[in-house]
Design an enzyme around this catalytic site. Structure first.
Site, PDB file in Angstrom:
ATOM      1  N   GLU A 255       0.784  -1.254   0.000  1.00 66.49           N
ATOM      2  CA  GLU A 255       0.000   0.000   0.000  1.00 66.49           C
ATOM      3  C   GLU A 255       0.812   1.298   0.000  1.00 66.49           C
ATOM      4  OE1 GLU A 255       0.220  -2.215   2.559  1.00 66.49           O
ATOM      5  OE2 GLU A 255       0.289  -1.202   4.502  1.00 66.49           O
TER       6      GLU A 255
ATOM      7  N   GLU B  51      -5.906  -2.348  -0.403  1.00 69.14           N
ATOM      8  CA  GLU B  51      -4.782  -1.403  -0.422  1.00 69.14           C
ATOM      9  C   GLU B  51      -5.275   0.047  -0.362  1.00 69.14           C
ATOM     10  OE1 GLU B  51      -2.191  -2.860   0.258  1.00 69.14           O
ATOM     11  OE2 GLU B  51      -2.723  -4.874  -0.424  1.00 69.14           O
TER      12      GLU B  51
HETATM   13  N1  BES Z   1       0.755  -4.440   3.786  1.00 69.85           N
HETATM   14  C1  BES Z   1       0.542  -5.630   3.074  1.00 69.85           C
HETATM   15  C2  BES Z   1       1.758  -6.105   2.320  1.00 69.85           C
HETATM   16  C3  BES Z   1       2.697  -6.912   3.167  1.00 69.85           C
HETATM   17  C4  BES Z   1       2.467  -8.248   3.360  1.00 69.85           C
HETATM   18  C5  BES Z   1       3.786  -6.326   3.750  1.00 69.85           C
HETATM   19  C6  BES Z   1       3.327  -8.979   4.152  1.00 69.85           C
HETATM   20  C7  BES Z   1       4.644  -7.049   4.542  1.00 69.85           C
HETATM   21  C8  BES Z   1       4.420  -8.388   4.746  1.00 69.85           C
HETATM   22  C9  BES Z   1      -0.600  -5.475   2.070  1.00 69.85           C
HETATM   23  O1  BES Z   1      -1.511  -4.510   2.400  1.00 69.85           O
HETATM   24  C10 BES Z   1      -1.360  -6.766   2.081  1.00 69.85           C
HETATM   25  O2  BES Z   1      -1.980  -7.042   3.058  1.00 69.85           O
HETATM   26  N2  BES Z   1      -1.303  -7.519   1.010  1.00 69.85           N
HETATM   27  C11 BES Z   1      -1.966  -8.804   0.916  1.00 69.85           C
HETATM   28  C12 BES Z   1      -3.075  -8.767  -0.070  1.00 69.85           C
HETATM   29  C13 BES Z   1      -4.387  -8.501   0.608  1.00 69.85           C
HETATM   30  C14 BES Z   1      -5.520  -8.375  -0.317  1.00 69.85           C
HETATM   31  C15 BES Z   1      -4.747  -9.531   1.627  1.00 69.85           C
HETATM   32  C16 BES Z   1      -0.948  -9.817   0.475  1.00 69.85           C
HETATM   33  O3  BES Z   1       0.094  -9.399   0.004  1.00 69.85           O
HETATM   34  O4  BES Z   1      -1.185 -11.004   0.609  1.00 69.85           O
HETATM   35 ZN    ZN Z   2      -2.721  -5.072   3.958  1.00 71.45          ZN
END
Ligand code: BES
Ligand code: ZN
Length: 954
Positions: A331, A365
């Site tokens: 994000e 996001e």
């Molecule tokens: N902030 C996370 C990305 C992230 C994931 C950063 C793991 C550090 C470690 C992002 O907002 C997120 O949650 N992404 C998910 C997708 C979401 C739709 C569940 C993902 O990457 O699985």
């Molecule tokens: Zn997230």
């Protein structure tokens, strides 16, 4: 309380804390006081040793707070040919207490120069004084030693020149490549920082609490573009043809949200109602797949601005599809990055569930732009405040913007999924102390995301939609551009008075009895915080046991544990000290009114106004608890389902199916009773309920199939094909119907073909041949595409053809379907070939390796292969993904958690012990071991019952 008094109490607390820890000398560097340089020299022996052999002046993983950043000027010049970058930064810092060093995070960066200027130096353009740089890689920190003490309450400017290679993996500032349709391989450079990887790209105060503004400049070649969090202000042409883009200064934000990309992508753009320019970027050949994401993000942005009553604060928002991406999406403020399959929608190959996924990820996001970016948790222990909220807001926003997707049905499954994890003893509380980068990464798990979302949904149901919304608006407004912790959320939510309510003692009361029953509870002076901490600080999920005795309901709560039975010796100890404040809801056979009661004690009694034949707790499955009906409770409900299931609400029917099978795992209900409950499904028209029943049958089938228990698999197959025949036969091989019609079609036909149902195989084979004959040009309905490919992959010619098409396809959605199909082959050498391609990372990208291993392990022919491979290639895998990373955790649990024999358990145990001896430890080890033990126990107890039940039913 005046300040000096506060300070005194604070110091007493710190003193107590220090004397309690084992290594008292650590406290010299307590988080809140910095050692003087004399102290540092005197005690040098007790300090860590920097890479040059000198003492490093800081012990702790967390940075000191004596020096805080205000602003970063960051210049970056990546070279996409030599695959490295040179960079420099000037950080404006505020010194709160006099000090002789500054501690920053920095990982694998070569620092070529560091200088310091005072405000006066800057004003009179005096050159900076050279700083000594010490490095302590174990903590990913550097120390800048200043020649003269920095004075309290003054600002200074630290300039650092540094360089590094573009990273190989998916973290920090890394390279990503893609192939054009013309066969050319192109490279781009992209950042991914959360949680602790900004320090790989520039030295910084890499903790979420250290918010600052950023002015970013990127140097690039003219064939590329550069993107960053903010819009570009200007581009300067340099000698030699290079260009330098200068971006506007950001708002105050945490380092993990900084982002920049150098690429050659194309975009589509639109403008939101409030005037924000939204653009979706993808590599040139994929540009045509960007339109759905643009439409969705514009709608969702409008929705969030209204819902939160706070405008998105930046002038632009870019969403970029990155060819190599470790997670699903990230994000970064104003520059959200996505895995291609999370953003791109190809009408020819993306199915209805792909559309649901893209919508969910975009919604998630975008929600972070408020929950996470505008208001950030103080520390990673409360990451659920970001991820739980973003996950919950997916539901709220998508229900409002895309009601036809009926996302609330999906939401129920999300809660059921985390219940599986939370009913093991190895679960953890939502808020959890963490320190190291690996521990921090492990916090991004289903507990933070899904349990977080589910308890928020329960709270919304308890407070009412309006109060909940009002409360989160309060929270976001109060902590904008700052940080918050759990308690801040609870106090904002309990102070969410609506107009017309009056306040007393900090709580809202209402004299209008009409709004909702919950107001009555607020009159009982119920405190949100008191209730919610029982859900965030305690692990696990409660079981509510209900016994109906005439007009009385006797209630009891305990901790629900699957795989541990009440008669087991360890059961009692595992129950100790668990107590939840459970906002119960129930309806009865005599009225469908929703009754409410908060269960705060172990036992309680409720009096019903009249005698009823049944009660059903947890209306619409909004609560995070499981319910067991003792005595004749279950029988009464089963009778009702069979007589007229529509007297129970659809989500209540789904909840009953779920709870019944959960109770089987906990030894509280017999399997035949749970299976009997599902018999009513032959009259069920609600698709999610039908799918829920089907899911359990499928799970049992897979479990038996893996163990080769062929009499049971055969009978399950007959049962399924007979029982679901009427619905299977009415399925068309098309993309017609509502979202859930289409979901049902995909699930039913997939299972029918998997079970070798002749008409299914015939149709799929026919479509596959036509597709091959057309050279892959024929459009097969997207919802059955995966099924057709999977049937096609069973012949060698089909498999080889699919692999060729995999290489050629420009649709991530199609590639995923092909890869899944390839992984269902029964030939070990083909499965091995896939793994080799995945390890090589060219045809099958490294980003897809974890899902591939997981898919192969799901295939009974591949389970042993995948598991052996992981054991034998652990070190290689570890080089590709970090230890606590999502892919690594997925590889471990994906290749082991389905095991269900004692020998397998022993093998897995030995492997984990070996890893631990090497210093690798992950929470997922314990989760896997408990899951396997649970599977073993389930089989021992239930296999005979399943056998008998099937014999009686087919
Ligand atoms: N902030 C996370 C990305 C992230 C994931 C950063 C793991 C550090 C470690 C992002 O907002 C997120 O949650 N992404 C998910 C997708 C979401 C739709 C569940 C993902 O990457 O699985
Ligand atoms: Zn997230």
């Amino acid at each position: 309380m005046d300040n000096s008094c506060r300070k005194l109490i604070f110091n007493i607390y710190i003193g107590f804390y220090c004397s309690a820890i084992i290594l008292p000398q650590m406290c010299i560097c307590s988080y809140f006081s910095t050692p003087s340089i004399d102290q540092f020299n005197k005690d040098a022996g007790t300090f860590p040793v920097a890479t040059n052999g000198q003492p490093f002046p800081w012990h702790e993983l967390r940075l000191p707070t004596v020096v805080t950043p205000l602003h970063y000027d960051l210049f970056v010049h990546p070279n996409l040919t030599s695959l490295d970058f040179v960079a420099s930064e000037k950080i404006e810092v505020l010194v709160r207490d006099a000090t002789q060093f500054i501690i920053l995070h920095s990982t694998d960066l070569e620092i070529t120069n560091a200088t310091l200027q005072s405000e006066e130096d800057v004003r009179y353009r005096k050159p900076g004084k050279k700083l000594t740089v010490l490095s302590y890689p174990a903590h990913q920190q550097i120390a800048l030693l200043v020649p003269e003490k920095l004075m309290a309450d003054l600002r200074y400017y630290v300039t650092i020149d540094f360089q590094a290679k573009l990273a190989d993996g998916f973290e920090g500032f890394y390279k990503s490549t893609y192939r054009t349709l013309g066969g050319e391989t192109r490279t781009i450079a992209v950042t991914d920082f959360e949680p602790t990887q900004a320090r790989m790209a520039f030295p910084c105060f890499d903790e979420p609490l250290f918010k600052a503004s950023f002015s970013i400049k990127i140097r690039r070649e003219s064939r590329h573009i550069a993107l960053s969090n903010m819009p570009k202000v200007k581009t300067i042409e340099l000698e030699g043809g290079l260009l330098e883009d200068h971006f506007e200064t950001t708002v105050k934000m945490s380092t993990y949200l900084v982002a920049y990309i150098v690429c050659d992508f194309n975009s589509v753009s639109g403008t939101s109602s409030s005037g924000v320019k939204v653009s979706v970027y993808a590599s040139p050949d994929k540009w045509s797949q960007t339109h759905y994401a643009l439409e969705a993000s514009l709608k969702l942005l409008d929705f969030y601005e209204n819902y939160f009553d706070i405008n998105y604060p930046l002038p632009k928002l870019d969403l970029v599809a990155i060819p190599d991406f470790e997670s699903g999406a990230m994000e970064n403020w104003g520059l959200i990055t996505y895995r291609e399959t999370s953003l791109l929608f190809d009408p020819k190959t993306s199915s209805v569930s792909d559309k649901l996924w893209v919508t969910k990820v975009v919604a998630h996001e975008l929600a972070h732009q408020w929950f996470g970016n505008l208001v950030t948790m103080e520390w990673w222990n409360d990451i659920w405040l970001n991820e739980g909220f973003a996950t919950y807001m997916e539901l709220i926003s998508a229900n409002a913007t895309y009601p036809e997707l009926e996302l609330d049905n999906y939401f129920l499954d999300l809660c059921f999924e985390v219940i599986k994890r939370d009913s093991l003893n190895s679960s953890r509380p939502i808020s959890n102390q963490v320190e190291t980068p690996t521990q921090i990464k492990e916090m991004f798990d289903t507990v933070s995301y899904k349990k977080g979302a589910c308890i928020l949904n329960m709270l919304k149901d308890f407070l009412s939609e309006e109060k909940f919304q009002k409360g989160i608006i309060n929270y976001l407004k109060k902590f904008s551009y700052g940080n918050a912790k759990n308690d801040d959320l609870w106090s904002s939510l309990s102070n969410s008075c609506l107009e017309g309510d009056f306040t007393s003692g900090g709580f809202c009361y209402s004299d209008s009895k009409t709004t909702s029953n919950t107001l009555a509870f607020l009159e009982e002076n119920m405190e949100v915080k008191e209730m919610m901490t029982t859900w965030t600080l305690q692990k696990g999920i409660p079981l509510v046991v209900v016994k109906q005795e005439g007009r009385s309901l006797r209630l009891q709560q305990e901790r629900f544990l699957s795989g541990v039975f009440k008669e087991d010796p360890e059961w009692r100890a595992l129950q100790e000290r668990y107590l939840w404040h459970i906002p119960l809801t129930y309806s009865t056979s005599s009225s469908d009114a929703i009754h409410r009661h908060i269960l705060k004690s172990k036992t309680d009694t409720l009096d019903l106004p009249e005698k009823t034949s049944w009660v059903k707790f947890n209306v619409d499955s909004n609560g995070y608890y499981i319910v067991h009906y003792e005595g004749h409770g279950w029988d009464q409900l089963i009778t009702q389902l069979n007589q007229n299931h529509t007297l129970l609400r659809p989500k209540d029917r789904i909840g009953l199916i779920h709870d019944a099978f959960q109770l089987v795992s906990a030894g509280r209900l017999t399997l035949d009773k749970a299976l009997d409950l599902t018999r009513y499904l032959q009259h069920e028209t609600n698709i999610p309920a039908l799918l829920k029943g089907l899911e359990y049958l499928e799970t049992f089938y897979h479990m038996m199939d893996r163990r080769n228990i062929s009499d049971v698999t055969e009978n399950l197959k007959h049962y399924f094909l007979r029982y679901f025949k009427p619905v299977i036969d009415t399925q068309s091989w098309s993309d017609e119907g509502s979202v859930w019609d289409r979901m049902l079609r995909s699930v039913l036909l997939k299972l029918a073909c998997y079970l070798n149902h002749a008409p299914c195989i015939r149709k799929a084979t026919q479509l596959f041949s036509q597709w091959m004959e057309s050279g892959g040009k024929l459009n097969i309905p997207t919802d059955v595409l995966k099924i057709v490919y999977s049937v096609g992959a069973q012949t060698t010619a089909g498999w080889n053809y699919l692999l060729k098409q995999y290489e050629l396809s420009v649709s991530g959605a199609e590639k995923n379907k092909i890869l899944y199909a390839l992984s269902t082959s029964k030939h070990e050498e083909k499965l091995m070939k896939l793994i080799e391609l995945g390890m090589e990372g060219k045809v099958i990208k490294t980003q897809d390796l974890a899902a591939l291993l997981h898919a192969i392990a799901r295939n009974p022919e591949g389970q042993q292969l995948a598991w052996n491979f992981v054991r034998e290639n652990w070190t290689e895998l570890l080089k590709k993904f970090g230890l606590g990373s999502f892919p690594m955790r997925m590889i471990i649990s994906g290749t082991t958690a389905h095991f269900s024999s004692k020998d397998e358990l022993q093998e897995v145990k030995l492997f984990f012990e070996f890893l631990k001896a090497q210093g690798s430890h992950l929470d997922v080890f314990q989760i896997v071991l408990e899951t396997i033990s649970k599977n073993i126990k389930w089989l021992e107890k239930n296999l005979p019952t399943l056998r008998t039940w099937l014999l009686a039913s087919i």
